[in-house]
Motif scaffolding. Structure first.
Motif, PDB file in Angstrom:
ATOM      1  N   LEU A 261       0.855  -1.182   0.000  1.00  0.00           N
ATOM      2  CA  LEU A 261       0.000   0.000   0.000  1.00  0.00           C
ATOM      3  C   LEU A 261       0.888   1.228   0.000  1.00  0.00           C
ATOM      4  N   GLU A 286      -1.618  -1.153  -4.207  1.00  0.00           N
ATOM      5  CA  GLU A 286      -2.597  -0.066  -4.160  1.00  0.00           C
ATOM      6  C   GLU A 286      -1.855   1.244  -3.988  1.00  0.00           C
ATOM      7  N   MET A 288      -2.763   5.080  -2.980  1.00  0.00           N
ATOM      8  CA  MET A 288      -3.806   5.930  -2.399  1.00  0.00           C
ATOM      9  C   MET A 288      -3.305   7.364  -2.376  1.00  0.00           C
ATOM     10  N   PRO A 306      -4.388   8.295   6.382  1.00  0.00           N
ATOM     11  CA  PRO A 306      -5.552   7.394   6.268  1.00  0.00           C
ATOM     12  C   PRO A 306      -5.414   6.162   7.167  1.00  0.00           C
ATOM     13  N   ASP A 308      -7.564   4.573   8.872  1.00  0.00           N
ATOM     14  CA  ASP A 308      -8.585   3.546   8.671  1.00  0.00           C
ATOM     15  C   ASP A 308      -8.165   2.581   7.571  1.00  0.00           C
ATOM     16  N   ARG A 309      -7.649   3.116   6.468  1.00  0.00           N
ATOM     17  CA  ARG A 309      -7.239   2.235   5.356  1.00  0.00           C
ATOM     18  C   ARG A 309      -5.983   1.449   5.722  1.00  0.00           C
ATOM     19  N   SER A 312      -7.147  -1.423   7.970  1.00  0.00           N
ATOM     20  CA  SER A 312      -7.842  -2.492   7.259  1.00  0.00           C
ATOM     21  C   SER A 312      -6.894  -3.248   6.321  1.00  0.00           C
ATOM     22  N   PHE A 313      -5.925  -2.536   5.747  1.00  0.00           N
ATOM     23  CA  PHE A 313      -4.930  -3.189   4.888  1.00  0.00           C
ATOM     24  C   PHE A 313      -4.162  -4.247   5.668  1.00  0.00           C
TER      25      PHE A 313
END
Length: 319
Positions: A261, A286, A288, A306, A308-309, A312-313
Motif C-alpha cells: 500500500l 494499491e 492511495m 488514512p 482507517d485504510r 484495514s490493509f
C-alpha cells in the motif's frame, strides 16, 4: 546505551497503550533503540508492525505517532531509530546507508518475532518518507515481512543519484561524485567526517517543499526534536556516496504476492516516487492519493493520514 526514559515525543501519550524502551542488534552488530508499543487490553498473539522514518527523523516524531495510533487499533508496534541516528548506536554519527538502513527493518522483524505475544507469521512494516523506500527494499529480500505500507515515500537512491524529477545531468553527477570523492580525503585528514550545514535553516527564497519541511521539523508546536538530524543537525557530507551507486527498488516486483500500500499526498513534490514504484511493482498493490495533502502532511496531520485504510490493509493481509 543511555536511553531517555521520560516521555519526550512530539505527540501526547495515549492512555490505551503501554510503552517501553527496548534495544536490539542488527546483522552488522549495531544496537538499535526503539519504542515498543502494546495495547493495554489484549490476549493471545497479535500481529505486529515495525515502523521507521522519515529520513533524518527520530522515533519520537512521525514513526512514533504512527506506532501509537496503530496500537490503539489492535497491533503491537515497534518504532525504531535507524543506525547512526537518534538513540541508536553506530559511529560515526549521522551516516545513512541503503544497505544498513534496509537491514535495520529486518533486525526489527527479528526482535518482534521473538516476543511472546507476537505472531511471527503476521508481521508487517511501515516506512515513512525515505524509509518508505527502505521498507520496500527490505520486504523484497525478507520474506518474513507479509505486507508493506509506504507513506509519502522517497526513493533516496534515486533522488541522490539523479536529482529531483531525475533532472541531474551526467556532467552534474560526475561533478558531484568528484566533490564527494575528494571530501573523503578531507575527512581522512581530519579523522572524522564533516557534517553539512544545519538542516532547514531558512534564509528566504527556498522551494515551497523546503518551507514545508521546516514547518514540521523546526516547529516546537509540531515536529521539532533535538535528536532529529532534520531539526537540529545535518547528515555527513559523504552520506550520498553509497546511495548514488546502489538503487534501492531494483527488485520491487519480487514483493508479490505480498501486498503493498503506497500512500501519497496529491500536492506532494515527491508524489512521483510512489507513482513510479506503483508502476514497477507487481500485484497486489494499491496507490492511495490523499486529496489536498503535501509531503509533510502525512507525517502528523491526523485528518489526512488514512489510518482507517492502513488498519484495514494490515488486518486483511496479516491474518
Amino acid at each position: 546505551m543511555t536511553l531517555t526514559q521520560e516521555w519526550d515525543k512530539t505527540f501526547p501519550k495515549s492512555n490505551k497503550v503501554d510503552h517501553k524502551k527496548v534495544t536490539f542488534t542488527n546483522r552488522y552488530g549495531i544496537t538499535l533503540a526503539a519504542d515498543l508499543y502494546q495495547p493495554k487490553q489484549s490476549s493471545g498473539k497479535l500481529a505486529a508492525l515495525a515502523i521507521s522514518g522519515p529520513f533524518g527523523a527520530v522515533k519520537e516524531q512521525a514513526s512514533g505517532l504512527y506506532a501509537q495510533t496503530l496500537v490503539e487499533r489492535g497491533f503491537i508496534t515497534l518504532a525504531f531509530d535507524p543506525s547512526y541516528t537518534g538513540e541508536s548506536g553506530g559511529e560515526p554519527r549521522h551516516v545513512a546507508s541503503p544497505d544498513i538502513n534496509t537491514e535495520d527493518f529486518s533486525a526489527a522483524v527479528d526482535f518482534l518475532g521473538l516476543q511472546a505475544n507476537v505472531d511471527r507469521e503476521q508481521i508487517g512494516i511501515v516506512g515513512i518518507c525515505g524509509f518508505g523506500g527502505m521498507a520496500l527494499n527490505a520486504a523484497a529480500v525478507d520474506k518474513r515481512i507479509k505486507a508493506v505500507v509506504a507513506t509519502t515515500m522517497y526513493d533516496m537512491s534515486r533522488v541522490m543519484s539523479k536529482g529531483y524529477n531525475d533532472s541531474m545531468t551526467l556532467a552534474e553527477r560526475s561533478q558531484a561524485l568528484e566533490q564527494l570523492s575528494r571530501q573523503r580525503w578531507s575527512d581522512a585528514e581530519n579523522g572524522q567526517p564533516a557534517l553539512g550545514p544545519v538542516s532547514l535553516e531558512l534564509k528566504g527564497g527556498e522551494p515551497q517543499f523546503v518551507v514545508e519541511y521546516a514547518g514540521y521539523y523546526k516547529s516546537k508546536q509540531r515536529g521539532f526534536h533535538p535528536r532529529a538530524i532534520n531539526s537540529n543537525s545535518a547528515w555527513t557530507l559523504t552520506s550520498p556516496l553509497s546511495f548514488m551507486n546502489m538503487p534501492l527498488l531494483s527488485y520491487i516486483e519480487e514483493l508479490s504476492p505480498r501486498p503493498i500500500l503506497l500512500v501519497h499526498g496529491e500536492k506532494a513534490h515527491s508524489r512521483y516516487f510512489s507513482e513510479t514504484a506503483y508502476a514497477a511493482a507487481s500485484e497486489p498493490k494499491e496507490l492511495m492519493i490523499i486529496e489536498g495533502a503535501n509531503h509533510v502532511d502525512l507525517y502528523d496531520q491526523m485528518d489526512k493520514i488514512p489510518f482507517d485504510r492502513i488498519t484495514s490493509f494490515f488486518q486483511d493481509n496479516l491474518a
